[in-house]
Design an enzyme around this catalytic site. Structure first.
Site, PDB file in Angstrom:
ATOM      1  CE  LYS A 188      -1.863   2.607   3.111  1.00 58.15           C
ATOM      2  NZ  LYS A 188      -1.712   3.937   2.457  1.00 58.15           N
TER       3      LYS A 188
ATOM      4  CD  GLU B 232      12.423   2.786   9.381  1.00 55.04           C
ATOM      5  OE1 GLU B 232      12.353   3.669  10.266  1.00 55.04           O
ATOM      6  OE2 GLU B 232      12.478   3.022   8.176  1.00 55.04           O
TER       7      GLU B 232
ATOM      8  CB  CYS C  63      12.492   7.550  10.400  1.00 54.03           C
ATOM      9  SG  CYS C  63      13.424   6.634   9.188  1.00 54.03           S
TER      10      CYS C  63
ATOM     11  CD  GLU D 236       9.709  11.040  13.818  1.00 53.65           C
ATOM     12  OE1 GLU D 236       8.551  10.592  13.892  1.00 53.65           O
ATOM     13  OE2 GLU D 236      10.649  10.400  13.324  1.00 53.65           O
TER      14      GLU D 236
HETATM   15  P1  NAI Z   1       1.427   7.563   9.256  1.00 52.09           P
HETATM   16  O1  NAI Z   1       2.162   6.614  10.107  1.00 52.09           O
HETATM   17  O2  NAI Z   1       0.010   7.870   9.600  1.00 52.09           O
HETATM   18  O3  NAI Z   1       1.425   7.049   7.730  1.00 52.09           O
HETATM   19  C1  NAI Z   1       2.345   6.140   7.194  1.00 52.09           C
HETATM   20  C2  NAI Z   1       1.620   5.077   6.398  1.00 52.09           C
HETATM   21  O4  NAI Z   1       0.740   4.370   7.265  1.00 52.09           O
HETATM   22  C3  NAI Z   1       0.747   5.621   5.271  1.00 52.09           C
HETATM   23  O5  NAI Z   1       0.799   4.740   4.173  1.00 52.09           O
HETATM   24  C4  NAI Z   1      -0.646   5.604   5.874  1.00 52.09           C
HETATM   25  O6  NAI Z   1      -1.675   5.506   4.914  1.00 52.09           O
HETATM   26  C5  NAI Z   1      -0.569   4.352   6.732  1.00 52.09           C
HETATM   27  N1  NAI Z   1      -1.527   4.294   7.841  1.00 52.09           N
HETATM   28  C6  NAI Z   1      -2.004   5.316   8.587  1.00 52.09           C
HETATM   29  N2  NAI Z   1      -2.872   4.857   9.511  1.00 52.09           N
HETATM   30  C7  NAI Z   1      -2.954   3.518   9.356  1.00 52.09           C
HETATM   31  C8  NAI Z   1      -3.686   2.478  10.002  1.00 52.09           C
HETATM   32  N3  NAI Z   1      -4.513   2.739  11.004  1.00 52.09           N
HETATM   33  N4  NAI Z   1      -3.509   1.208   9.585  1.00 52.09           N
HETATM   34  C9  NAI Z   1      -2.662   0.924   8.571  1.00 52.09           C
HETATM   35  N5  NAI Z   1      -1.962   1.863   7.915  1.00 52.09           N
HETATM   36  C10 NAI Z   1      -2.093   3.148   8.298  1.00 52.09           C
HETATM   37  O7  NAI Z   1       2.281   8.902   9.176  1.00 52.09           O
HETATM   38  P2  NAI Z   1       1.781  10.391   8.834  1.00 52.09           P
HETATM   39  O8  NAI Z   1       0.436  10.639   9.458  1.00 52.09           O
HETATM   40  O9  NAI Z   1       1.893  10.603   7.380  1.00 52.09           O
HETATM   41  O10 NAI Z   1       2.877  11.265   9.572  1.00 52.09           O
HETATM   42  C11 NAI Z   1       2.784  11.515  10.970  1.00 52.09           C
HETATM   43  C12 NAI Z   1       4.143  11.516  11.592  1.00 52.09           C
HETATM   44  O11 NAI Z   1       4.725  10.239  11.478  1.00 52.09           O
HETATM   45  C13 NAI Z   1       5.154  12.440  10.933  1.00 52.09           C
HETATM   46  O12 NAI Z   1       5.039  13.755  11.406  1.00 52.09           O
HETATM   47  C14 NAI Z   1       6.446  11.809  11.358  1.00 52.09           C
HETATM   48  O13 NAI Z   1       6.779  12.236  12.651  1.00 52.09           O
HETATM   49  C15 NAI Z   1       6.123  10.326  11.390  1.00 52.09           C
HETATM   50  N6  NAI Z   1       6.555   9.624  10.160  1.00 52.09           N
HETATM   51  C16 NAI Z   1       7.617   8.761  10.243  1.00 52.09           C
HETATM   52  C17 NAI Z   1       8.075   8.138   9.107  1.00 52.09           C
HETATM   53  C18 NAI Z   1       9.248   7.214   9.132  1.00 52.09           C
HETATM   54  O14 NAI Z   1       9.977   7.137   8.156  1.00 52.09           O
HETATM   55  N7  NAI Z   1       9.458   6.450  10.179  1.00 52.09           N
HETATM   56  C19 NAI Z   1       7.489   8.394   7.790  1.00 52.09           C
HETATM   57  C20 NAI Z   1       6.333   9.254   7.818  1.00 52.09           C
HETATM   58  C21 NAI Z   1       5.910   9.850   8.975  1.00 52.09           C
END
Ligand code: NAI
Ligand code: MG
Length: 520
Positions: free
Chosen positions: A213, A288, A322, A419
């Site tokens: 996804k 991760e 990250c 973060e």
């Molecule tokens: P998120 O964790 O909500 O989104 C990342 C992925 O997870 C996307 O594909 C999203 O559609 C999916 N997702 C969201 N909710 C889900 C659920 N309940 N079940 C399954 N999949 C789900 O991250 P978001 O909202 O874009 O960013 C929020 C914060 O997360 C950022 O400000 C940052 O601090 C952190 N982040 C960390 C990342 C990393 O590389 N570890 C990457 C992106 C965001």
């Protein structure tokens, strides 16, 4: 000119993301398409591009302007089910995929890497249009790294041996490494292509089938890669790529009973939810997640390198990493000079159109992320940290944030604990080795860390003391495909890249055969 300029910059940063990619000289003359056409907007299921079953779509935004680029199919639970069924069929015993020679699986990955190399300029332009990262990074860092990662994994399928076991009695016993089965993979928006390849590589190398996804902000390069997967000759259903949101589409992939493993990259908050859901069906899980990585600068460092690399550690990719080095601890003796030089460097950082050659920093991914960053900057000011550069939104079009620098940050400030995921650097002061190790480890996170010092002995002692999955000494963001990457503590579970990642995509089977004839 552009590639020369950028290679120099990358070498200066010590950034090893481009290792083992095609040599620049093998590339045709670079023509940058600032408006790359979007060719694929549908879900890729069973090697076919299909509309979402509901017919619904969602808008994809250009973060540099806030304008809509296109609309793509919005997968629902029903579409997840379709994609999982395709992956399950492809994994059936006796299927083309299950009967394929291991080395042939590797050939598919080599072919996919070759196609990415062919389309490098287009993929890089599309990545920049959709994500906002500078084109010179998409072209010289992201896409070459994807190619390296796929070629790394391409070599693995025929090298994953089992063992013969010295069991007692008249038995012949051996282990086999078998694919874990159907995998569900969920990626975020900060490195859309790189994370896609980090997921495809081990899944294909181990013989799994997958449903990936894409993030709802950045689906465009992933949907184009789907076309390359078909062109490379992957059997239908082996790699399915869908676009959809998190709470419905992502969550239904996590809950699906026919998915045997979940691999997730994203926020710690969502990672925890996924861990709980996956545990209900005892699914294998790799997570991760976030970080608040300490970067420790000792007085005996090479100051030029430390200033430049600390800047890079935080600001690279608009601060949306990250593993960003987001707590810069500087030894008291050089603190003032380090802060002064960092102010100068931050002021020089060039923000602007990501397609311009001189741009170092593009927009943040979304209005929401920009607002989150501004809110944290405000908290830093309120908590009493010293704001020395930036601190505001840049312009009023797109989602740009000024390169921002705080000094005199205290450990309990929100900007030292949460973060930020944006271009906001925090500098903290320390006096002793023992003190800085303890403070660096005082975090729920444990993704990465770094040390700047010419004293190798001390660097090793500090590296050993840091609770983090990656420690870089006198460098930052070394992402060679052979090196594992993942977190201690709430930064995650398991490892990405490297041979360590293969374990989480395979099961160990032990076969024991009774030997009835004896000759000794
Ligand atoms: P998120 O964790 O909500 O989104 C990342 C992925 O997870 C996307 O594909 C999203 O559609 C999916 N997702 C969201 N909710 C889900 C659920 N309940 N079940 C399954 N999949 C789900 O991250 P978001 O909202 O874009 O960013 C929020 C914060 O997360 C950022 O400000 C940052 O601090 C952190 N982040 C960390 C990342 C990393 O590389 N570890 C990457 C992106 C965001
Ligand atoms: Mg979210």
């Amino acid at each position: 000119m552009l590639s020369k300029l950028v290679s120099k910059q990358i070498i200066n940063h010590g950034l090893r993301l481009t290792t083992r990619a095609a040599s620049a000289s093998a590339q045709p003359k670079l023509v940058i398409d600032r408006k790359p056409p979007v060719k694929f907007q549908k879900l890729f299921i069973n090697n076919e591009f299909v509309d979402a079953s509901s017919g619904s779509t969602f808008e994809v935004i250009n973060p540099a302007t806030g304008d809509v680029i296109t609309e793509v199919a919005d997968a629902s639970e029903k579409d997840v089910d379709r994609a999982v069924k395709a992956a399950k069929d492809a994994f059936r015993l006796g299927s083309e995929w299950r009967r394929m020679d291991p080395a042939a699986r590797g050939q598919l990955l080599y072919k996919l890497a070759d196609l990415m190399e062919r389309d490098r300029a287009y993929l890089a332009a599309l990545e920049t249009l959709n994500n906002g990262k500078p084109f010179k990074d998409s072209y010289n860092v992201d896409i070459p790294h994807c190619i390296s990662v796929l070629r790394y994994y391409a070599g693995w399928p025929d090298k994953m041996n089992g063992k013969v076991l010295p069991v007692a009695g008249d038995f012949f016993s051996y282990t086999r490494r078998e694919p874990v089965g159907v995998v569900g993979q969920i990626i975020p928006w900060n490195f859309p292509m790189i994370l896609l390849c980090w997921k495809i590589g081990p899944s294909v190398a181990t013989g799994c089938t997958t449903v990936i996804k894409l993030d709802e902000h950045t689906p465009l390069t992933g949907l184009y890669t789907a076309k390359l997967i078909e062109e490379a000759g992957f059997p239908p259903g082996v790699v399915n790529i869908i676009s959809g949101d998190g709470p419905h589409c992502g969550a239904s992939l996590v809950k699906h009973p026919d998915v045997h493993k979940i691999s997730f990259t994203g926020s710690t908050q969502v990672g925890k939810l996924i861990g709980i859901e996956a545990a209900k069906l005892v699914k294998r899980t790799t997570l991760e997640l976030g970080g608040k990585s300490p970067n420790i600068v000792f007085a005996d460092c090479d100051l030029d390198t430390a200033v430049e690399m600390s800047h890079f550690a935080l600001f690279f990719n608009q601060g949306q990493c990250c593993c960003a080095g987001s707590r810069t601890y500087v030894e008291e003796k050089i603190y003032d000079e380090f802060v002064q030089r960092s102010i100068e460097r931050t002021k020089r950082r060039k923000v602007g159109d990501p397609f311009d050659e001189s741009t170092e920093q593009g927009p943040q991914i979304s209005h929401e992320q920009m607002d989150k960053i501004i809110d944290l900057i405000e908290s830093g000011k309120k908590n009493g940290a010293k704001l020395l550069v930036g601190g505001k939104r840049e312009g009023d079009k797109g989602f740009f944030v000024q390169p921002t620098l705080f000094a005199d940050v205290e450990d309990d400030h929100r900007i030292a604990r949460e973060e930020i995921f944006g271009p906001v650097m925090q500098i903290l002061k320390f006096k002793t080795v023992e003190e800085v190790i303890e403070r660096a480890n005082d975090s729920d996170y444990g993704l990465a860390a770094s040390v700047f010092s010419k004293d190798l002995d001390k660097s090793i002692v500090v590296s050993n003391g840091l609770r983090a999955g990656s420690v870089w000494v006198n460098t930052y963001d070394n992402f060679d495909p052979v090196a594992p990457f993942g977190g201690f503590k709430q930064s995650g579970l398991g490892r990405e890249k490297s041979e360590y990642s293969l374990d989480s995509y395979s099961e160990t089977k032990c076969v024991t055969i009774k030997i009835s004839q004896r000759n000794s």
